[in-house]
Design a protein around this motif. Structure first.
Motif, PDB file in Angstrom:
ATOM      1  N   THR A   4      30.799 -40.867  19.608  1.00  0.00           N
ATOM      2  CA  THR A   4      31.085 -41.963  18.688  1.00  0.00           C
ATOM      3  C   THR A   4      30.166 -41.917  17.481  1.00  0.00           C
ATOM      4  O   THR A   4      30.613 -42.088  16.342  1.00  0.00           O
ATOM      5  CB  THR A   4      30.918 -43.321  19.413  1.00  0.00           C
ATOM      6  OG1 THR A   4      31.690 -43.318  20.604  1.00  0.00           O
ATOM      7  CG2 THR A   4      31.357 -44.449  18.520  1.00  0.00           C
ATOM      8  N   ILE A   5      28.902 -41.669  17.713  1.00  0.00           N
ATOM      9  CA  ILE A   5      27.945 -41.563  16.596  1.00  0.00           C
ATOM     10  C   ILE A   5      28.291 -40.363  15.733  1.00  0.00           C
ATOM     11  O   ILE A   5      28.261 -40.443  14.501  1.00  0.00           O
ATOM     12  CB  ILE A   5      26.499 -41.474  17.141  1.00  0.00           C
ATOM     13  CG1 ILE A   5      26.118 -42.786  17.816  1.00  0.00           C
ATOM     14  CG2 ILE A   5      25.539 -41.147  16.010  1.00  0.00           C
ATOM     15  CD1 ILE A   5      24.782 -42.744  18.525  1.00  0.00           C
ATOM     16  N   ARG A   6      28.628 -39.252  16.354  1.00  0.00           N
ATOM     17  CA  ARG A   6      29.015 -38.051  15.609  1.00  0.00           C
ATOM     18  C   ARG A   6      30.266 -38.332  14.767  1.00  0.00           C
ATOM     19  O   ARG A   6      30.356 -37.914  13.612  1.00  0.00           O
ATOM     20  CB  ARG A   6      29.266 -36.900  16.571  1.00  0.00           C
ATOM     21  CG  ARG A   6      29.562 -35.593  15.850  1.00  0.00           C
ATOM     22  CD  ARG A   6      29.720 -34.432  16.781  1.00  0.00           C
ATOM     23  NE  ARG A   6      28.472 -34.232  17.540  1.00  0.00           N
ATOM     24  CZ  ARG A   6      28.416 -33.795  18.788  1.00  0.00           C
ATOM     25  NH1 ARG A   6      29.532 -33.519  19.439  1.00  0.00           N
ATOM     26  NH2 ARG A   6      27.266 -33.636  19.401  1.00  0.00           N
ATOM     27  N   GLN A   7      31.224 -39.061  15.322  1.00  0.00           N
ATOM     28  CA  GLN A   7      32.441 -39.397  14.586  1.00  0.00           C
ATOM     29  C   GLN A   7      32.121 -40.312  13.408  1.00  0.00           C
ATOM     30  O   GLN A   7      32.678 -40.138  12.326  1.00  0.00           O
ATOM     31  CB  GLN A   7      33.444 -40.067  15.519  1.00  0.00           C
ATOM     32  CG  GLN A   7      34.769 -40.370  14.860  1.00  0.00           C
ATOM     33  CD  GLN A   7      35.740 -41.037  15.807  1.00  0.00           C
ATOM     34  OE1 GLN A   7      35.403 -41.294  16.961  1.00  0.00           O
ATOM     35  NE2 GLN A   7      36.926 -41.295  15.331  1.00  0.00           N
ATOM     36  N   TRP A   8      31.231 -41.272  13.581  1.00  0.00           N
ATOM     37  CA  TRP A   8      30.830 -42.146  12.474  1.00  0.00           C
ATOM     38  C   TRP A   8      30.159 -41.351  11.359  1.00  0.00           C
ATOM     39  O   TRP A   8      30.396 -41.589  10.193  1.00  0.00           O
ATOM     40  CB  TRP A   8      29.881 -43.229  12.960  1.00  0.00           C
ATOM     41  CG  TRP A   8      30.529 -44.322  13.747  1.00  0.00           C
ATOM     42  CD1 TRP A   8      31.865 -44.552  13.900  1.00  0.00           C
ATOM     43  CD2 TRP A   8      29.859 -45.311  14.510  1.00  0.00           C
ATOM     44  NE1 TRP A   8      32.070 -45.631  14.704  1.00  0.00           N
ATOM     45  CE2 TRP A   8      30.837 -46.124  15.097  1.00  0.00           C
ATOM     46  CE3 TRP A   8      28.523 -45.593  14.766  1.00  0.00           C
ATOM     47  CZ2 TRP A   8      30.528 -47.195  15.906  1.00  0.00           C
ATOM     48  CZ3 TRP A   8      28.221 -46.667  15.571  1.00  0.00           C
ATOM     49  CH2 TRP A   8      29.211 -47.453  16.136  1.00  0.00           C
TER      50      TRP A   8
END
Length: 95
Positions: free
Chosen positions: A4-8
């Motif tokens: 999720t952090i990588r996607q953000w």
């Protein structure tokens, strides 16, 4: 959680890249619009209107052969070449 952090981060960098690419495009479009309005504000010289009247007195035989040999396109090419030559001669270190 890590995905999720990588996607953000990916979405944020895509958004930032889009903004950074949008700004030069908009500035270029504004510059071109200003340049076009400047060119359009230049009045048409009187000799252009007089030249239109001068072509009316050319006989139809001459106009037929001028059209057959594409004289109007040839004149446009020659004038464009002179204009390009004039512009290139004004560029430093080239002309």
């Amino acid at each position: 959680m890590l995905d999720t952090i990588r996607q953000w981060i990916v979405e944020f960098t895509d958004w930032l890249l889009e903004i950074l690419l949008w700004l030069p495009r908009e500035l270029f479009a504004l510059f071109m619009d200003a340049l076009a309005s400047l060119v359009e504000s230049i009045p048409v010289p009187d000799f252009v209107n007089q030249a239109a009247g001068a072509f009316g007195s050319i006989p139809s035989n001459v106009l037929f052969f001028a059209h057959y040999f594409a004289v109007s396109e040839g004149i446009a090419f020659v004038l464009a070449a002179y204009l390009i030559r004039f512009i290139i001669r004004r560029i430093p270190l080239i002309g």
